[in-house]
Design a protein around this motif. Sequence first.
Motif, mmCIF file in Angstrom:
data_model
loop_
_atom_site.group_PDB
_atom_site.id
_atom_site.type_symbol
_atom_site.label_atom_id
_atom_site.label_comp_id
_atom_site.label_asym_id
_atom_site.label_seq_id
_atom_site.Cartn_x
_atom_site.Cartn_y
_atom_site.Cartn_z
ATOM 1 N N LEU A 66 0.831 -1.208 0.000
ATOM 2 C CA LEU A 66 0.000 0.000 0.000
ATOM 3 C C LEU A 66 0.866 1.259 0.000
ATOM 4 O O LEU A 66 0.666 2.168 -0.809
ATOM 5 C CB LEU A 66 -0.922 -0.008 1.215
ATOM 6 C CG LEU A 66 -1.964 1.109 1.276
ATOM 7 C CD1 LEU A 66 -2.900 1.037 0.069
ATOM 8 C CD2 LEU A 66 -2.767 1.025 2.576
ATOM 9 N N ALA A 67 1.846 1.306 0.884
ATOM 10 C CA ALA A 67 2.690 2.500 0.990
ATOM 11 C C ALA A 67 3.417 2.788 -0.314
ATOM 12 O O ALA A 67 3.426 3.929 -0.800
ATOM 13 C CB ALA A 67 3.703 2.319 2.126
ATOM 14 N N TYR A 68 4.019 1.754 -0.911
ATOM 15 C CA TYR A 68 4.805 1.995 -2.117
ATOM 16 C C TYR A 68 3.926 2.271 -3.337
ATOM 17 O O TYR A 68 4.381 2.900 -4.297
ATOM 18 C CB TYR A 68 5.772 0.837 -2.369
ATOM 19 C CG TYR A 68 6.982 0.918 -1.472
ATOM 20 C CD1 TYR A 68 8.010 1.813 -1.732
ATOM 21 C CD2 TYR A 68 7.072 0.128 -0.323
ATOM 22 C CE1 TYR A 68 9.113 1.917 -0.890
ATOM 23 C CE2 TYR A 68 8.168 0.215 0.525
ATOM 24 C CZ TYR A 68 9.181 1.120 0.239
ATOM 25 O OH TYR A 68 10.273 1.225 1.075
ATOM 26 N N SER A 69 2.684 1.835 -3.313
ATOM 27 C CA SER A 69 1.793 2.216 -4.413
ATOM 28 C C SER A 69 1.537 3.722 -4.369
ATOM 29 O O SER A 69 1.459 4.389 -5.412
ATOM 30 C CB SER A 69 0.474 1.436 -4.333
ATOM 31 O OG SER A 69 -0.351 1.888 -3.272
ATOM 32 N N TYR A 70 1.457 4.283 -3.169
ATOM 33 C CA TYR A 70 1.285 5.735 -3.039
ATOM 34 C C TYR A 70 2.579 6.467 -3.386
ATOM 35 O O TYR A 70 2.547 7.555 -3.967
ATOM 36 C CB TYR A 70 0.811 6.082 -1.628
ATOM 37 C CG TYR A 70 -0.688 5.997 -1.461
ATOM 38 C CD1 TYR A 70 -1.472 7.141 -1.449
ATOM 39 C CD2 TYR A 70 -1.322 4.764 -1.354
ATOM 40 C CE1 TYR A 70 -2.854 7.067 -1.307
ATOM 41 C CE2 TYR A 70 -2.703 4.671 -1.209
ATOM 42 C CZ TYR A 70 -3.458 5.830 -1.190
ATOM 43 O OH TYR A 70 -4.843 5.748 -1.072
ATOM 44 N N VAL A 71 3.721 5.883 -3.020
ATOM 45 C CA VAL A 71 5.002 6.483 -3.394
ATOM 46 C C VAL A 71 5.126 6.546 -4.914
ATOM 47 O O VAL A 71 5.502 7.586 -5.482
ATOM 48 C CB VAL A 71 6.180 5.686 -2.792
ATOM 49 C CG1 VAL A 71 7.506 6.133 -3.407
ATOM 50 C CG2 VAL A 71 6.223 5.864 -1.275
ATOM 51 N N PHE A 72 4.799 5.460 -5.591
ATOM 52 C CA PHE A 72 4.896 5.452 -7.057
ATOM 53 C C PHE A 72 3.872 6.383 -7.680
ATOM 54 O O PHE A 72 4.130 6.994 -8.726
ATOM 55 C CB PHE A 72 4.743 4.023 -7.603
ATOM 56 C CG PHE A 72 6.046 3.325 -7.777
ATOM 57 C CD1 PHE A 72 6.731 3.380 -8.992
ATOM 58 C CD2 PHE A 72 6.635 2.649 -6.728
ATOM 59 C CE1 PHE A 72 7.958 2.752 -9.153
ATOM 60 C CE2 PHE A 72 7.862 2.016 -6.867
ATOM 61 C CZ PHE A 72 8.532 2.072 -8.083
ATOM 62 N N ASN A 73 2.729 6.504 -7.060
ATOM 63 C CA ASN A 73 1.734 7.441 -7.574
ATOM 64 C C ASN A 73 2.274 8.863 -7.543
ATOM 65 O O ASN A 73 2.108 9.634 -8.508
ATOM 66 C CB ASN A 73 0.452 7.341 -6.750
ATOM 67 C CG ASN A 73 -0.725 8.021 -7.422
ATOM 68 O OD1 ASN A 73 -1.112 7.650 -8.524
ATOM 69 N ND2 ASN A 73 -1.292 9.028 -6.767
ATOM 70 N N GLU A 74 2.951 9.224 -6.460
ATOM 71 C CA GLU A 74 3.537 10.563 -6.354
ATOM 72 C C GLU A 74 4.734 10.726 -7.293
ATOM 73 O O GLU A 74 4.961 11.816 -7.826
ATOM 74 C CB GLU A 74 3.956 10.844 -4.916
ATOM 75 C CG GLU A 74 2.798 10.953 -3.936
ATOM 76 C CD GLU A 74 1.784 12.003 -4.354
ATOM 77 O OE1 GLU A 74 2.201 13.070 -4.881
ATOM 78 O OE2 GLU A 74 0.575 11.771 -4.154
ATOM 79 N N LEU A 75 5.492 9.649 -7.499
ATOM 80 C CA LEU A 75 6.609 9.709 -8.440
ATOM 81 C C LEU A 75 6.122 10.041 -9.845
ATOM 82 O O LEU A 75 6.701 10.870 -10.546
ATOM 83 C CB LEU A 75 7.360 8.375 -8.457
ATOM 84 C CG LEU A 75 8.442 8.173 -7.403
ATOM 85 C CD1 LEU A 75 8.911 6.727 -7.402
ATOM 86 C CD2 LEU A 75 9.615 9.109 -7.639
ATOM 87 N N VAL A 76 5.062 9.363 -10.269
ATOM 88 C CA VAL A 76 4.513 9.615 -11.609
ATOM 89 C C VAL A 76 3.979 11.035 -11.703
ATOM 90 O O VAL A 76 4.218 11.736 -12.697
ATOM 91 C CB VAL A 76 3.420 8.586 -11.953
ATOM 92 C CG1 VAL A 76 2.699 8.986 -13.236
ATOM 93 C CG2 VAL A 76 4.022 7.199 -12.110
ATOM 94 N N LYS A 77 3.269 11.490 -10.678
ATOM 95 C CA LYS A 77 2.737 12.850 -10.695
ATOM 96 C C LYS A 77 3.861 13.874 -10.785
ATOM 97 O O LYS A 77 3.780 14.844 -11.553
ATOM 98 C CB LYS A 77 1.896 13.088 -9.437
ATOM 99 C CG LYS A 77 0.553 12.375 -9.452
ATOM 100 C CD LYS A 77 -0.127 12.398 -8.092
ATOM 101 C CE LYS A 77 -0.427 13.786 -7.604
ATOM 102 N NZ LYS A 77 -1.155 13.772 -6.303
ATOM 103 N N SER A 78 4.931 13.662 -10.026
ATOM 104 C CA SER A 78 6.065 14.576 -10.054
ATOM 105 C C SER A 78 6.748 14.558 -11.413
ATOM 106 O O SER A 78 7.115 15.613 -11.958
ATOM 107 C CB SER A 78 7.061 14.193 -8.956
ATOM 108 O OG SER A 78 8.205 15.008 -8.998
#
Length: 389
Positions: A66-78
Motif C-alpha cells: 500500500l505504501a509503495y503504491s502511493y510512493v509510485f503514484n507521487e513519483l509519476v505525478k512529479s
Amino acid sequence: MKKHLTVILGAGFSANAGMPTASTIAEKFDRDLKEKLLSASSSEWFWIDDKDETFIHNGKLNYDYLAYSYVFNELVKSYVEDRGSFVYYEDFYQYIIDNFTNAEWVESLFEVAKKSLLADKPFFLEDKNKEYYKGYLFAFDHKQFQKVINILNYLIGDILSTIPKTDAELKVIYQGFTDYISQFENVDIFTLNHDLLLERVLELNRLEYSKGFNTANSPIRHNELSVPYFDNTFNKKIKIHKLHGSLDFFQFRHYENNGSMWLEPTGEYDYYMTTNYSTKHNSIRINPNTKEILQDYNPDILPKFITGTRKLDTINYDFLFKHLFQNFQEVIEKTENLFISGYSFSDEHLNEKLKTNEFNFVNQNPSKEYPYEGNGMNIKSLNELKNGG
C-alpha cells in the motif's frame, strides 16, 4: 549456405507478437497507481492487473504494497509535472535514479505520499485503529530508498513476462525470421529486449542457441546440479547476446565471513541464468574445484536488465554487460551481412559501430528506414522474409 549473419533486434521485433512497446509500458505507469501494486513474500513485486483472487490476496499480506503504491503514484505525478507528460518508461527510470541522489527530494516525496494515503484512509490514525494499521505506515517511517528502484525493475519485468500469442501463432508470425537466419552457418543475435520471446521462437523451431551461460565449472549450484553461469562462451550455431540484460539473468553477490556475526560483501559477483523459482531463491555458491560450499544464501533475486537513458554507466563497469558489448564490437567489425528488426536506431553506443561499415543489410521496420550507408533493402514485415527472403 551463407557463412555468417549479424542480427540486431529492438522492441519492434517483440511487438510483432503483441509484446508491450514503450508506449504500452508507459500507459501502465501513467495512471492512478494507488493500490495497483502487489508485494510477494519472496520480496518480488507485481501489478495487480490480470491477477487472480488468490494472487491478489497473497500480494496484500505484506503491508508495504500500500505504501509503495502511493510512493509510485507521487513519483509519476512529479515526473509528469516536470516533463509535461509521461515521455516513456526509460526516461521515467532515469528520472528516479537522478532524483534519488537528493535525499531531501526523496524525503519530501515520501512525506507527500504518506499524507495522500492518510487523506484517503484517515481511520488509520484513529486511536482505536492506530495499533492495527501501523504496519501500513512502516515504510514511511523506515524508508528504504533503494527499494523503489528494485520495485520498478520488478514491475517492468512483470509487464514483459507474458507472451500474448500462442505457440502456433508465434511459429506463423516468425516463420520468415527463422527461415532467413537458417540460411546461415553462424548467427550472432544482439538483442536489446529483456523478454524471452526470441528464445521461445527458436525453441519452437528446434533451433539451438547459446547465451554465454554454461554449467561447466559453474560456481552456482542448486539441488546438487550446476546452474548455468556467465563465462561468455558460446557453443551453438546461434549465439544470443542480450546486450541490455534479460528476465532470466540474476546476480549472485559474493559475501564472506570476516569473523563477525555478519557476512561482508566482497564486491565480486557471478551471473547465473534461470527461469526456475526455486533455483532463483535457493542456489548456493561453491568452489567449483573442491565443491566446498562458500555461501548458502544470495540476497539479490532482482532480474538483471538495464534501462534508463544512461546505459553506458552500467555497460562500462559491469563485467557481464561490458563483455556483451565487447562481443558486439568485435562481431560487427567483421560483419558483412546484417539483419535488423524493430530497432529504432536510438542507441548511440550501437549506432557508432553501424556507421563505420557498409553492410549488406535487411532492415525490417514499418516506419524507420536504415539510416546509414550500405547495400540492402528495407522491408515492412517479417512476412517478406518467408521461404528465406
